[in-house]
Design an enzyme around this catalytic site. Structure first.
Site, mmCIF file in Angstrom:
data_model
loop_
_atom_site.group_PDB
_atom_site.id
_atom_site.type_symbol
_atom_site.label_atom_id
_atom_site.label_comp_id
_atom_site.label_asym_id
_atom_site.label_seq_id
_atom_site.Cartn_x
_atom_site.Cartn_y
_atom_site.Cartn_z
ATOM 1 N N ASP A 13 55.365 18.133 25.052
ATOM 2 C CA ASP A 13 55.701 17.900 23.608
ATOM 3 C C ASP A 13 56.647 19.201 23.345
ATOM 4 O O ASP A 13 56.635 19.546 22.190
ATOM 5 C CB ASP A 13 54.620 17.688 22.574
ATOM 6 N N LYS A 16 61.490 18.148 24.831
ATOM 7 C CA LYS A 16 62.190 17.961 26.126
ATOM 8 C C LYS A 16 63.260 16.787 25.924
ATOM 9 O O LYS A 16 64.417 16.927 26.137
ATOM 10 C CB LYS A 16 61.250 17.454 27.204
ATOM 11 N N ALA A 39 53.974 9.719 28.214
ATOM 12 C CA ALA A 39 54.899 10.689 27.883
ATOM 13 C C ALA A 39 55.368 9.916 26.659
ATOM 14 O O ALA A 39 55.662 8.479 26.378
ATOM 15 C CB ALA A 39 56.335 11.007 28.837
ATOM 16 N N GLY A 40 55.975 10.777 25.527
ATOM 17 C CA GLY A 40 56.775 10.254 24.608
ATOM 18 C C GLY A 40 57.920 11.216 24.210
ATOM 19 O O GLY A 40 57.600 12.223 23.853
ATOM 20 N N HIS A 41 59.004 10.883 24.498
ATOM 21 C CA HIS A 41 60.083 11.669 24.330
ATOM 22 C C HIS A 41 60.967 11.001 23.172
ATOM 23 O O HIS A 41 61.360 10.084 22.788
ATOM 24 C CB HIS A 41 60.863 11.596 25.399
ATOM 25 N N THR A 129 45.560 9.936 27.092
ATOM 26 C CA THR A 129 46.420 9.002 26.212
ATOM 27 C C THR A 129 45.738 7.347 26.494
ATOM 28 O O THR A 129 46.469 6.557 25.802
ATOM 29 C CB THR A 129 47.947 9.105 26.671
ATOM 30 N N ARG A 143 44.952 5.852 48.403
ATOM 31 C CA ARG A 143 45.727 4.726 49.307
ATOM 32 C C ARG A 143 45.367 3.133 48.939
ATOM 33 O O ARG A 143 45.410 2.304 49.786
ATOM 34 C CB ARG A 143 45.754 5.023 50.736
ATOM 35 N N GLN A 223 55.580 15.705 30.139
ATOM 36 C CA GLN A 223 54.255 16.466 29.983
ATOM 37 C C GLN A 223 54.837 17.971 30.071
ATOM 38 O O GLN A 223 55.740 18.283 30.178
ATOM 39 C CB GLN A 223 53.167 16.103 30.908
ATOM 40 N N ALA A 297 53.744 11.586 19.627
ATOM 41 C CA ALA A 297 54.735 10.448 19.760
ATOM 42 C C ALA A 297 54.273 9.334 20.190
ATOM 43 O O ALA A 297 54.832 8.041 20.214
ATOM 44 C CB ALA A 297 56.089 11.079 20.726
ATOM 45 N N THR A 298 53.253 9.430 21.331
ATOM 46 C CA THR A 298 52.654 8.458 22.168
ATOM 47 C C THR A 298 51.450 7.673 21.428
ATOM 48 O O THR A 298 51.231 6.703 21.057
ATOM 49 C CB THR A 298 52.265 8.748 23.498
ATOM 50 N N THR A 299 50.517 8.767 20.903
ATOM 51 C CA THR A 299 49.528 8.356 20.370
ATOM 52 C C THR A 299 49.033 8.625 18.930
ATOM 53 O O THR A 299 48.079 8.268 18.148
ATOM 54 C CB THR A 299 48.163 9.109 21.000
ATOM 55 N N ASP A 331 63.059 26.207 13.608
ATOM 56 C CA ASP A 331 62.866 25.792 12.135
ATOM 57 C C ASP A 331 61.509 25.540 11.720
ATOM 58 O O ASP A 331 61.132 25.683 10.602
ATOM 59 C CB ASP A 331 63.685 24.682 11.887
ATOM 60 N N GLY A 413 66.505 21.639 14.796
ATOM 61 C CA GLY A 413 66.219 20.430 14.293
ATOM 62 C C GLY A 413 66.232 19.269 15.264
ATOM 63 O O GLY A 413 66.651 19.519 16.302
#
Ligand code: IMP
Ligand code: MG
Length: 422
Positions: A13, A16, A39-41, A129, A143, A223, A297-299, A331, A413
Site C-alpha cells: 500500500d 504503487k 493486492a489492491g491498487h 486478506t 506440486r 504488496q 483498498a482490498t478489505t 501530503d 495526492g
C-alpha cells in the site's frame, strides 16, 4: 524508459498503483509477476477511482499491453469480474490483456482453508486478506496446484478439480468447516475459463519477443518488501516474493534484461494485518484515519500507521537493488509537527541498523528517532519541488539520505497531476 521493476519498499500500500500509472506513459507492456487479488491498487483516472486487484494498473491507458505473469495466482472468477467491471466503465479490454497459461489458480477451497487457518490461529493470526493466497501458493510448491493451462482443458480440469476438492473437503470437514460443492465450482470455473480463453497464452514468449522488438517493460510489484515470503517479517508475510527477484521468476524475463528498480515508499509507514511495525504510532494513525486516509483498498481495514522507518528503508534498498525512490503521500503529513524519522532500532540495549530476521525480535525493537520540523501547510497543489515548503524539501532530502537512494518522484495526492518529477 528502460525495463523497470516497480517495487513496494515497505509493507504494501505504498501507492504503487498511482506511480505505475505515471510510469506507464513511458512503458509499452506492464506485467504483474506475483501475488493475486489480495493486492489492491487505487488509481484515479479521468475523475473516476478504479481499484484493481489482478489486472495491471496500465490497463487504463490506451495502447498498452498488460500481462498477468506465471508467478501470479489467479482467481478466475475474480479476474472475469474485474474485466467486466472495467468494460462497464468504458475501458476496452481485448488484445491488451494477456494471462500466462502457467499461472496457478486460486480455488474456493483455498479461500476456505485460508479462513479456517486464520480462525484457528486466534490471536496469532496473520491478518490475511482471506483471498486464499497462502493455500494456493502452498499447492503450487507442493506440486498439487491447478493452473490456467488446466482450465483451458475442461475434461482434464474437471477430473483434477474433483480429486483436489474431495481431498480438501476431508480437511475442511475435520476442521468443522462447510465442504465445497464440486459441481458448482466446476460449472463456474469452466464458465470463467471460456471467458478467459482469448487472453491465455505463453507470456514468456510474448515478453521475450516484445523485448526483442525494443518494447519497454514495466514490472508491477504487488504488496511490499516486508511482506516478502523470504525477506519479510515471517510468518506475518504474504506467500510470494514481493521483492525485485520475483519480477524475474514470476515472468520468465531474465535478470539481465531488466535495467532499473524503482522503490515506492510512503512519506510515513503503514501496514494492514498483524506483525511487527516498530514505528507504529497511535496518534499518527488516528490523525490519518480522521482525514479519511489509510483504509485498505482490498478489505477496507484501517491500516496501522507509523513514522518513516529508515532502517527498513535501507534494508529494502539492499534486497531490491533500488536505484530510485518514489515517495508518496507527502501530503499526509501536511498537518503534522514535529515529524519523526526512525534512524535506528534499539533491542536489548544494543543499537541495530538492520531489521532482525526474527519477527518477535523485530517486534521488540524500539525505534530511535530524529525529529524534523513540520511544514504545516498544504502541499497537494505543488507541481515542482521548488513549490514545496522548505521544511518539506528538507524532510525529503533527509529521507533520501537515510534510505541511501535518489528520490525521482514525489506524490502529493491521488491524481496524476499531483506528481512531482525530479
Ligand atoms: P495474504 O496475502 O492475504 O495471505 O495476507 C498476508 C499479509 O499480507 C496480511 O498482513 C495482509 O494484510 C498483507 N497483504 C496482502 N496483500 C496486501 C496488499 O496488497 N497490500 C497490503 N498488505 C497486503
Ligand atoms: Mg494496496
Amino acid at each position: 524508459m528502460a525495463n523497470t521493476i516497480l517495487i513496494g519498499a515497505q509493507w504494501g500500500d505504498e501507492g504503487k498503483g498511482k506511480i505505475i500509472d505515471v510510469l506507464t506513459t513511458e512503458a509499452d507492456v506492464i506485467v504483474r509477476s506475483q501475488g493475486g487479488n489480495n493486492a489492491g491498487h487505487t488509481i484515479v483516472h479521468g475523475g473516476k477511482t478504479y481499484i484493481l486487484h489482478l489486472i495491471p494498473s496500465g490497463i487504463l491507458r490506451r495502447g498498452k499491453v498488460c500481462v498477468i505473469g506465471n508467478g501470479v495466482v489467479v482467481d478466475p472468477i475474480a479476474l472475469v469480474g474485474e474485466i467486466e467491471q472495467l468494460r462497464r466503465a468504458g475501458v476496452k479490454i481485448a488484445k491488451n490483456l494477456l494471462v500466462s497459461d502457467c499461472a496457478h489458480l486460486v480455488l474456493p477451497y483455498h479461500r476456505a482453508l485460508d479462513e479456517q487457518r486464520e480462525l484457528r490461529k486466534g490471536r496469532a493470526k496473520i491478518g490475511t486478506t482471506k483471498r486464499g493466497i497462502g493455500p494456493a501458493y502452498a499447492d503450487k510448491a507442493a506440486r498439487t496446484g491447478l493452473r490456467i493451462s488446466d482450465l483451458m482443458q475442461p475434461r482434464l480440469f474437471s477430473k483434477k478439480l474433483q480429486a483436489k476438492n474431495r481431498e480438501n473437503n476431508a480437511v475442511l470437514r475435520a476442521l468443522g468447516a462447510r465442504p465445497i460443492d464440486y459441481e458448482e465450482v466446476n460449472k463456474n470455473y469452466l464458465a470463467a475459463g471460456v471467458k478467459l480463453r482469448p487472453f491465455v497464452t505463453n507470456t514468456v514468449v510474448y515478453l521475450h519477443n516484445a523485448i526483442q522488438r525494443g518494447k519497454q517493460i514495466l514490472f508491477e510489484g504487488a504488496q511490499g518488501t516486508f511482506l516478502d515470503i523470504d525477506f519479510g517479517t515471517y510468518p506475518y508475510v504474504t506467500s510470494s516474493n514481493t521483492t525485485a527477484g520475483g519480477a524475474s521468476t514470476g515472468t520468465g524475463v531474465s535478470p539481465n534484461r531488466i535495467d532499473r528498480v524503482v522503490g515506492v515508499m510512503k512519506a510515513y509507514t503503514t501496514r494492514v494485518g498483524e506483525g511487527p511495525l516498530p514505528t507504529e504510532d497511535r496518534h499518527l494513525s488516528h490523525l490519518l484515519h480522521s482525514l479519511g486516509r489509510e483504509f485498505g483498498a482490498t478489505t477496507g481495514r484501517a491500516r496501522r500507521c507509523g513514522w518513516f522507518d529508515s532502517v527498513a528503508a535501507r534494508y529494502a534498498r539492499m534486497v531490491n537493488g533500488i536505484d530510485e525512490l518514489a515517495i508518496t503521500n507527502l501530503d499526509g503529513l501536511d498537518t503534522v509537527d514535529p515529524i519523526r524519522i526512525c534512524v535506528g532500532y534499539r533491542l536489548n540495549g544494543k543499537r541495530l541498523n538492520v531489521p532482525p530476521s526474527d519477527a518477535v525480535q523485530f517486534d521488540n525493537c524500539e525505534p530511535i528517532y530524529e525529529e524534523l520540523r513540520g511544514w504545516k501547510q498544504s502541499t497537494s497543489s505543488a507541481k515542482k519541488l521548488s513549490q514545496l515548503p522548505k521544511a518539506a524539501r528538507d524532510y525529503l532530502k533527509r529521507l533520501g539520505e537515510l534510505a541511501g537512494a535518489k528520490i525521482s518522484i514525489v506524490s502529493v495526492g491521488p491524481t496524476r497531476a499531483q506528481t512531482i518529477l525530479l
